[in-house]
Design a protein around this motif. Structure first.
Motif, mmCIF file in Angstrom:
data_model
loop_
_atom_site.group_PDB
_atom_site.id
_atom_site.type_symbol
_atom_site.label_atom_id
_atom_site.label_comp_id
_atom_site.label_asym_id
_atom_site.label_seq_id
_atom_site.Cartn_x
_atom_site.Cartn_y
_atom_site.Cartn_z
ATOM 1 N N ARG A 317 0.829 -1.215 0.000
ATOM 2 C CA ARG A 317 0.000 0.000 0.000
ATOM 3 C C ARG A 317 0.855 1.253 0.000
ATOM 4 N NH1 ARG A 317 -4.329 -2.061 4.355
ATOM 5 N NH2 ARG A 317 -5.819 -2.860 2.844
ATOM 6 N N ARG A 318 1.847 1.234 0.862
ATOM 7 C CA ARG A 318 2.709 2.409 0.979
ATOM 8 C C ARG A 318 3.443 2.640 -0.339
ATOM 9 N NH1 ARG A 318 6.346 1.450 5.776
ATOM 10 N NH2 ARG A 318 4.342 1.177 6.803
ATOM 11 N N LEU A 319 3.912 1.564 -0.942
ATOM 12 C CA LEU A 319 4.640 1.701 -2.206
ATOM 13 C C LEU A 319 3.723 2.227 -3.304
ATOM 14 C CD1 LEU A 319 6.896 -1.501 -2.148
ATOM 15 C CD2 LEU A 319 7.664 0.881 -2.142
ATOM 16 N N ILE A 320 2.484 1.756 -3.331
ATOM 17 C CA ILE A 320 1.565 2.234 -4.373
ATOM 18 C C ILE A 320 1.290 3.722 -4.157
ATOM 19 C CG2 ILE A 320 -0.746 2.023 -5.352
ATOM 20 C CD1 ILE A 320 -0.656 -0.954 -4.677
ATOM 21 N N ARG A 321 1.090 4.095 -2.908
ATOM 22 C CA ARG A 321 0.804 5.502 -2.627
ATOM 23 C C ARG A 321 1.981 6.382 -3.049
ATOM 24 N NH1 ARG A 321 -1.131 5.690 3.110
ATOM 25 N NH2 ARG A 321 -2.447 4.124 2.156
ATOM 26 N N ARG A 322 3.174 5.959 -2.689
ATOM 27 C CA ARG A 322 4.350 6.775 -3.012
ATOM 28 C C ARG A 322 4.608 6.828 -4.502
ATOM 29 N NH1 ARG A 322 8.620 5.344 1.523
ATOM 30 N NH2 ARG A 322 7.648 6.580 3.158
ATOM 31 N N THR A 323 4.472 5.679 -5.160
ATOM 32 C CA THR A 323 4.802 5.669 -6.580
ATOM 33 C C THR A 323 3.733 6.391 -7.390
ATOM 34 O OG1 THR A 323 3.812 3.478 -6.756
ATOM 35 C CG2 THR A 323 6.189 3.565 -6.490
ATOM 36 N N ARG A 367 16.970 -7.453 -1.202
ATOM 37 C CA ARG A 367 17.811 -6.256 -1.381
ATOM 38 C C ARG A 367 17.169 -5.295 -2.384
ATOM 39 N NH1 ARG A 367 20.478 -2.435 0.264
ATOM 40 N NH2 ARG A 367 22.134 -1.585 -1.019
ATOM 41 N N VAL A 368 16.582 -5.812 -3.440
ATOM 42 C CA VAL A 368 15.939 -4.942 -4.427
ATOM 43 C C VAL A 368 14.790 -4.167 -3.768
ATOM 44 C CG1 VAL A 368 14.631 -4.862 -6.593
ATOM 45 C CG2 VAL A 368 16.569 -6.428 -6.375
ATOM 46 N N LEU A 369 14.021 -4.864 -2.957
ATOM 47 C CA LEU A 369 12.912 -4.201 -2.251
ATOM 48 C C LEU A 369 13.429 -3.090 -1.338
ATOM 49 C CD1 LEU A 369 10.500 -7.070 -1.146
ATOM 50 C CD2 LEU A 369 9.845 -4.947 -2.308
ATOM 51 N N ALA A 370 14.511 -3.369 -0.636
ATOM 52 C CA ALA A 370 15.072 -2.366 0.266
ATOM 53 C C ALA A 370 15.572 -1.165 -0.530
ATOM 54 C CB ALA A 370 16.204 -2.983 1.088
ATOM 55 N N LEU A 371 16.222 -1.427 -1.651
ATOM 56 C CA LEU A 371 16.729 -0.327 -2.485
ATOM 57 C C LEU A 371 15.592 0.560 -2.973
ATOM 58 C CD1 LEU A 371 19.410 -2.206 -4.602
ATOM 59 C CD2 LEU A 371 19.845 -0.204 -3.167
ATOM 60 N N LEU A 372 14.502 -0.083 -3.367
ATOM 61 C CA LEU A 372 13.345 0.691 -3.843
ATOM 62 C C LEU A 372 12.833 1.599 -2.733
ATOM 63 C CD1 LEU A 372 10.987 1.342 -5.780
ATOM 64 C CD2 LEU A 372 9.842 -0.709 -4.916
ATOM 65 N N GLN A 373 12.656 1.034 -1.551
ATOM 66 C CA GLN A 373 12.112 1.821 -0.445
ATOM 67 C C GLN A 373 13.045 2.964 -0.055
ATOM 68 O OE1 GLN A 373 11.274 -1.967 1.585
ATOM 69 N NE2 GLN A 373 9.360 -1.044 2.226
ATOM 70 N N GLU A 374 14.345 2.655 -0.020
ATOM 71 C CA GLU A 374 15.309 3.699 0.334
ATOM 72 C C GLU A 374 15.297 4.825 -0.683
ATOM 73 O OE1 GLU A 374 19.126 1.730 0.605
ATOM 74 O OE2 GLU A 374 18.334 0.407 2.175
ATOM 75 N N SER A 375 15.243 4.480 -1.961
ATOM 76 C CA SER A 375 15.401 5.553 -2.944
ATOM 77 C C SER A 375 14.143 6.405 -3.055
ATOM 78 C CB SER A 375 15.844 5.017 -4.305
ATOM 79 O OG SER A 375 15.061 3.940 -4.665
ATOM 80 N N LEU A 376 12.997 5.855 -2.634
ATOM 81 C CA LEU A 376 11.786 6.707 -2.643
ATOM 82 C C LEU A 376 11.866 7.761 -1.536
ATOM 83 C CD1 LEU A 376 9.028 4.063 -3.411
ATOM 84 C CD2 LEU A 376 9.673 6.004 -4.843
ATOM 85 N N ARG A 377 12.743 7.553 -0.583
ATOM 86 C CA ARG A 377 12.917 8.522 0.513
ATOM 87 C C ARG A 377 14.139 9.401 0.305
ATOM 88 N NH1 ARG A 377 13.506 4.274 4.345
ATOM 89 N NH2 ARG A 377 11.511 3.203 4.353
ATOM 90 N N ASP A 378 14.923 9.076 -0.709
ATOM 91 C CA ASP A 378 16.236 9.707 -0.850
ATOM 92 C C ASP A 378 16.136 11.032 -1.597
ATOM 93 O OD1 ASP A 378 18.825 10.389 -1.294
ATOM 94 O OD2 ASP A 378 19.449 8.419 -2.059
ATOM 95 N N PRO A 400 3.705 -4.383 -10.684
ATOM 96 C CA PRO A 400 3.461 -3.318 -11.669
ATOM 97 C C PRO A 400 2.856 -2.066 -11.029
ATOM 98 C CG PRO A 400 1.722 -4.946 -11.788
ATOM 99 C CD PRO A 400 2.633 -5.376 -10.665
ATOM 100 N N PHE A 401 3.688 -1.319 -10.302
ATOM 101 C CA PHE A 401 3.168 -0.188 -9.534
ATOM 102 C C PHE A 401 2.343 0.769 -10.378
ATOM 103 C CE2 PHE A 401 6.990 -1.456 -7.110
ATOM 104 C CZ PHE A 401 6.310 -1.876 -5.980
ATOM 105 N N GLY A 402 2.818 1.036 -11.608
ATOM 106 C CA GLY A 402 2.115 1.990 -12.461
ATOM 107 C C GLY A 402 0.708 1.554 -12.832
ATOM 108 N N ALA A 409 -4.593 0.195 -2.811
ATOM 109 C CA ALA A 409 -3.692 0.692 -1.780
ATOM 110 C C ALA A 409 -4.452 1.289 -0.609
ATOM 111 C CB ALA A 409 -2.788 1.756 -2.372
ATOM 112 N N ASP A 410 -5.634 1.830 -0.874
ATOM 113 C CA ASP A 410 -6.336 2.564 0.168
ATOM 114 C C ASP A 410 -7.360 1.708 0.874
ATOM 115 O OD1 ASP A 410 -4.928 4.833 -0.292
ATOM 116 O OD2 ASP A 410 -6.268 5.511 -1.883
ATOM 117 N N GLY A 411 -6.921 0.661 1.437
ATOM 118 C CA GLY A 411 -7.832 -0.160 2.221
ATOM 119 C C GLY A 411 -8.393 0.689 3.344
ATOM 120 N N PRO A 412 -9.603 0.404 3.778
ATOM 121 C CA PRO A 412 -10.214 1.241 4.793
ATOM 122 C C PRO A 412 -9.498 1.148 6.138
ATOM 123 C CG PRO A 412 -11.549 -0.707 4.355
ATOM 124 C CD PRO A 412 -10.431 -0.704 3.369
#
Ligand code: AMP
Ligand code: ZN
Length: 465
Positions: A317-323, A367-378, A400-402, A409-412
């Motif tokens: 959810r967080r990844l969808i919101r950010r992306t 590691r790929v998941l961690a890199l994605l999360q880090e770079s969305l904050r970087d 496929p985030f896009g 992502a917006d579960g109640p």
């Protein structure tokens, strides 16, 4: 590495379609898909075969007696064809739900019985077989390399044969190429052969269909780790006996470790193990399950827990919101496409290099998941750079985030445990005077719609809006 045409040829042992695939089975196909995406990322083309076992898999370990499909047909009062059709379609639906790229071929074993008979005939001619009442058997003593893949010590196996589960079988490792019908028996699935009426053995189909569709020698063969001890060992023995060219049949064998089902093993009313549809009924997005799987390395056992899946869903959810805040996301397949999108953003290019290194190092998806999360904050990455990293991550992770609807992502409901953890982490960061981390955690909480207030008794939190 692959043939000179740049195509990697890959075979994945597919499902026995006598019931729904459980979430453990789907780890095997998610793994094969991750491997395929990593190869595509590196610029290879991939020709992929996943077979459908609609005959051959006997209920009993000793390969005597009924086929799993025959038993399912009797239980569900359907024909074997209906059973195969029903569960094959369900399997395809599961693959689609998990965003697994469709294979180019899904051969069904029942369509290749003539070819299996011809294959076995050549083994007979070459002296690798013997016939007993229950059918035609492969004589593993004729293969000096038998069991190498599974590191099997065959010395004890001959003695084991004294416990004769199969009358006449010479060694416990010998396996059926053709399972003859017992006298007076009329099976639901039967074909005529030089060894009488009956059905092919399970191992035979994979050798035959893979060679027909991918060529006699090909690059990669995958399956769950249980196959390394038996099924793949037998596939190799019969294939190398058939080819007789002294070459290894397949270049690379890759096996995923098991998903430990633990408490989830308890079957419910339908009498089956947990499926992706069961998870969906409990409110879990299938891709949250994919993300959960990718959070572990494929060669490590992974314990399935609802809590683990829950936090994977929160991450999704967080990844969808950010992306989605990045606007339209490009879609890429290869590393060079991702680099082109990053343009001259050197920070993003650096992340893409790290991501490339991670996926190349035996598919390090955590590691790929961690890199994605880090770079969305970087803050060092431009928006375009972030888009490139998201596109690269989507390509290798198959998330496929896009394309994902923000509704997914917006579960109640809010995951309170996850919020509590973020609040506690922030408090720990503040105590350690790590203000940057504390601020980053507050930003993360704000994004979840949570406001933190620091009081004399420590932090409290409320929902915004
Ligand atoms: P089957 O339909 O039983 O032939 O299994 C299909 C695939 O799922 C095979 O590659 C198995 O090795 C794999 N598999 C079975 N159980 C699990 C599990 N719990 N975790 C991961 N893979 C599994
Ligand atoms: Zn197989």
């Amino acid at each position: 590495m692959p043939a000179s045409d740049g195509v990697v040829r890959m075979y994945t042992c597919g499902p026995t379609v006598y019931s729904y695939a459980h979430i453990g089975n789907l780890r095997a196909y998610t793994f094969a898909d991750t491997l395929r995406r990593a190869l595509l990322w590196k610029g290879w083309q991939v020709e992929h075969v996943i077979n459908i076992t609609d005959v051959g898999h006997a209920v009993a370990e000793a390969e005597l007696g009924e086929d799993k499909l025959e038993v399912a047909a009797a239980r569900e009062r359907r024909t074997v064809e209906e059973i195969a059709e029903l569960y094959t379609e369900a399997f395809f639906a599961d693959l689609a739900a998990l965003n697994i790229l469709p294979a180019q071929h899904y051969p069904r074993a029942t369509q290749y019985v003539d070819e299996m008979i011809a294959f076995a005939e050549r083994l007979v001619e070459r002296g690798f077989t013997y016939e007993i009442e229950s059918g035609l058997y492969f004589d593993t003593s004729k293969d000096p390399g038998y069991g190498r893949l599974g590191l099997i010590d065959v010395s004890g196996q001959l003695e084991g044969a004294r416990v004769e589960e199969v009358p006449g079988r010479r060694a416990k490792t010998d396996f059926a190429l053709w399972r003859a019908e017992a006298p007076g028996q009329l099976r639901a699935m039967r074909w005529n052969s030089p060894w009488g009426w009956g059905a092919p053995g399970w191992h035979l189909e994979c050798s035959v269909m893979s060679m027909l569709l991918l060529g006699e020698h090909f690059d990669m063969h995958t399956g769950g780790v249980d196959h390394r001890q038996l099924h793949h060992v037998n596939e190799i023995a019969q294939s190398e006996a058939y080819l007789g060219d002294g070459q290894p049949w397949v270049k690379f064998w890759l096996h995923n470790e098991f998903l430990q089902l633990g408490a989830a093993k308890i079957s419910k009313s339908a009498g089956h193990l947990l499926t992706v549809s069961d998870l969906a009924k409990q409110g879990f997005h299938p891709l949250a399950y994919r993300l959960f799987l990718l959070g572990g390395h494929y060669r490590a056992q992974l314990e399935f827990t609802t809590g683990g899946l829950d936090s994977a869903q929160t991450t999704l959810r967080r990844l969808i919101r950010r992306t989605s805040a990045l606007g339209r996301l490009p879609v890429v397949t290869t590393a060079s496409e991702a680099r082109a999108i990053a343009g001259d953003d050197t920070a993003a290019l650096g992340v893409i290099d790290e991501l490339d290194e991670a996926i190349s190092a035996d598919l390090n998806t955590p590691r790929v998941l961690a890199l994605l999360q880090e770079s969305l904050r970087d803050p060092a990455l431009s928006e375009q750079g972030q888009r490139a990293v998201v596109a690269a991550s989507s390509a290798v992770l198959g998330l496929p985030f896009g394309e994902l609807e923000p509704v997914a992502a917006d579960g109640p409901e809010l995951d309170e445990a996850a919020v509590e953890k973020l609040v506690a982490d922030r408090e720990a960061a503040r105590s350690a005077r790590d203000w940057a981390r504390a601020d980053a955690l507050r930003a993360e909480l704000t994004e979840l719609g949570v406001q933190v207030t620091d009081t004399a008794d420590g932090p409290t939190w409320t929902r915004l809006g």
